[in-house]
Design an enzyme around this catalytic site. Structure first.
Site, PDB file in Angstrom:
ATOM      1  N   GLY A 259       5.490  11.973   1.527  1.00 34.97           N
ATOM      2  CA  GLY A 259       6.102  13.285   1.757  1.00 34.97           C
ATOM      3  C   GLY A 259       6.673  13.852   0.479  1.00 34.97           C
ATOM      4  CD  GLU A 282       3.752  16.368   1.575  1.00 37.63           C
ATOM      5  OE1 GLU A 282       3.193  16.683   2.651  1.00 37.63           O
ATOM      6  OE2 GLU A 282       4.977  16.447   1.414  1.00 37.63           O
ATOM      7  CG  ASN A 315       0.137  11.800  10.177  1.00 40.31           C
ATOM      8  OD1 ASN A 315       1.317  11.474  10.161  1.00 40.31           O
ATOM      9  ND2 ASN A 315      -0.384  12.548  11.141  1.00 40.31           N
ATOM     10  CG  MET A 316       5.046  10.657   7.530  1.00 43.23           C
ATOM     11  SD  MET A 316       6.431  11.291   6.546  1.00 43.23           S
ATOM     12  CE  MET A 316       6.876  12.742   7.508  1.00 43.23           C
ATOM     13  CG  HIS A 335      17.122  15.218   5.445  1.00 43.68           C
ATOM     14  ND1 HIS A 335      17.953  15.961   4.646  1.00 43.68           N
ATOM     15  CD2 HIS A 335      15.859  15.621   5.110  1.00 43.68           C
ATOM     16  CE1 HIS A 335      17.253  16.765   3.879  1.00 43.68           C
ATOM     17  NE2 HIS A 335      15.981  16.584   4.146  1.00 43.68           N
TER      18      HIS A 335
END
EC number: 2.1.1.-
Length: 437
Positions: A259, A282, A315-316, A335
């Site tokens: 990300g 990403e 894709n994490m 967050h």
């Protein structure tokens, strides 16, 4: 009323005078040192002294607001009005028109196709807030150090990012961040804050029927470009310098920045660690943005050509799309997500780390760079992340977390904490170093 004024005077004597005496003493000492040529007049005050002076001023203001609570309410109301005024002149590109030099209100109204009278009233109010300068003798407005931060980049080139006015060449400018915060889609989300509080979903989702990240991927790619570019302007806080100086990246040959946006931190790591390569993981649109924006920087382009930094679409949430590495980084990523999604993301990374350990015999590390709220809500440090926490709640549905809240999602994800390092400068992030259980 006399009682209130007496209390105010007493508080000034108790709180204000000692602080004022200290500040004056520092300034006199600084002036004498300049006169005696012990220090250069161009040298700034030491950061510690500057921070203390700001705290003194803030504490005095805060004390007055405690004595006369109406002052606080007026200030909060006025802050909203000031933001609206600033948002309008920013949208009208007043700052850009003033880059060439001071202009009269008639010139500005003609350039912006605005009402001369009403534009003057707004500019006058912003001048009182020290956002513009006004020369009474020739009746012209001009930029100051504050409004210069909100100017656009140089004239457009062939790059679509420059044509859209979202590619800033100055790391200190805040135009992209302000564009994002004043963008109509964002404003609509704030207007849905009541629905956010009542329903438990983000204000953005309550207004638009989908999450922020779904919206910018599917409906409005322009705001995604603004969002990606706004992340660059965290340079204004020098946070990347803090991270580079606060953690030893040189011992890791392969780093994966999950990300990582358009590569801001990744390029910094590569620049300071000759033997380290970085993979920025990403989504497809952000990868395209990263490659496009890197083309205007010869140094970054060379790093990409040498494959010291690569962008990878992935894709994490899916472990198999996360590449192998010695160190994984997630800077202000967790967050953005609620607890359930945060645990899914961290579990996905932990799964990849576990596979890497089984394959190489060595355990990779995960470095989370994020805020840690103080568990004591009355602690002054709590204020640093309260507003960012509300932004997370209203826009993306995420949250800033206390140490105990971090501990919960870390444990549930099969990870354990090795070290925690807190930075004492804005934006007051922390380095949380993790390994698999």
């Amino acid at each position: 009323m006399e009682g209130v004024l007496s209390s105010l005077l007493a508080s000034s004597l108790i709180v204000g005078f000692p602080s004022l005496i200290f500040v004056c003493s520092i300034l006199i000492y600084y002036y004498l040192c300049v006169m005696k040529k012990k220090i250069s007049s161009k040298d700034s005050l030491p950061p510690v002294i500057g921070v203390y002076i700001m705290r003194c001023i803030y504490s005095i203001t805060q004390y007055w607001e405690m004595i006369i609570p109406q002052i606080k309410l007026y200030r909060i109301s006025n802050d909203y009005i000031v933001f609206q005024c600033l948002s309008v002149v920013f949208t009208l590109k007043v700052m850009d028109y003033l880059k060439d030099g001071p202009k009269t209100i008639r010139e500005l109204s003609q350039l912006t196709k605005s009402s001369e009278k009403n534009l003057f009233r707004v500019m006058r109010a912003l001048t009182q807030e020290h956002i513009f300068n006004y020369n009474q003798s020739n009746q012209t407005f001009s930029l100051n150090s504050c409004s210069k931060l909100l100017t656009s980049p140089p004239p457009p080139s062939s790059s679509p990012f420059e044509q859209n006015g979202i590619l800033s060449t100055n790391d200190e400018e805040l135009g992209c961040i302000f564009s994002m915060l004043s963008y109509p889609t964002f404003i609509d989300a704030w207007r849905s804050l009541k629905e956010c509080i009542e329903s438990g979903v983000s204000g953005f989702q309550a207004k638009h029927g989908m999450t922020f990240f779904q919206y910018i991927d599917e409906k409005d790619t322009y705001i995604k470009k603004i969002f990606d570019s706004a992340m660059r302007q965290s340079y204004a806080t020098k946070i990347h310098t803090q991270i580079i100086n606060g953690y030893d990246f040189s011992k890791y040959k392969k780093v994966c920045d999950i990300g990582g946006g358009i590569g801001f931190l990744g390029f910094e790591i590569v620049n300071h660690n000759a033997n380290t390569c970085v993979c920025v993981l990403e989504l497809e649109e952000t990868v395209r943005n990263g490659l496009e924006q890197s083309k205007v920087d010869e140094k970054k382009q060379r790093i990409i050509e040498e494959q010291r930094l690569v962008f990878k679409t992935g894709n994490m949430f899916i472990p198999r799309s996360i590449p192998s590495a010695n160190l994984y980084i997630m800077m202000q990523v967790i967050h953005d997500w609620n607890n359930n999604d945060a645990i899914k993301i961290l579990s996905s990374v932990a799964s990849t780390m576990r596979m890497e350990r089984n394959h190489t015999g060595q355990s990779p590390k995960l470095l989370i760079i994020d805020s840690i709220l103080d568990d004591n809500i009355n602690n002054d440090t709590y204020k640093r992340s309260c507003i960012p926490d509300i932004i997370m709640m209203a826009i993306v549905g995420g949250e800033e977390r206390t140490l105990s809240q971090w501990g919960h999602i870390i444990k549930e994800s099969g990870l354990q904490v090795l070290t925690i390092k807190k930075f004492n400068r804005p934006p007051f992030l922390s380095l949380i170093e993790l390994t698999i259980q």
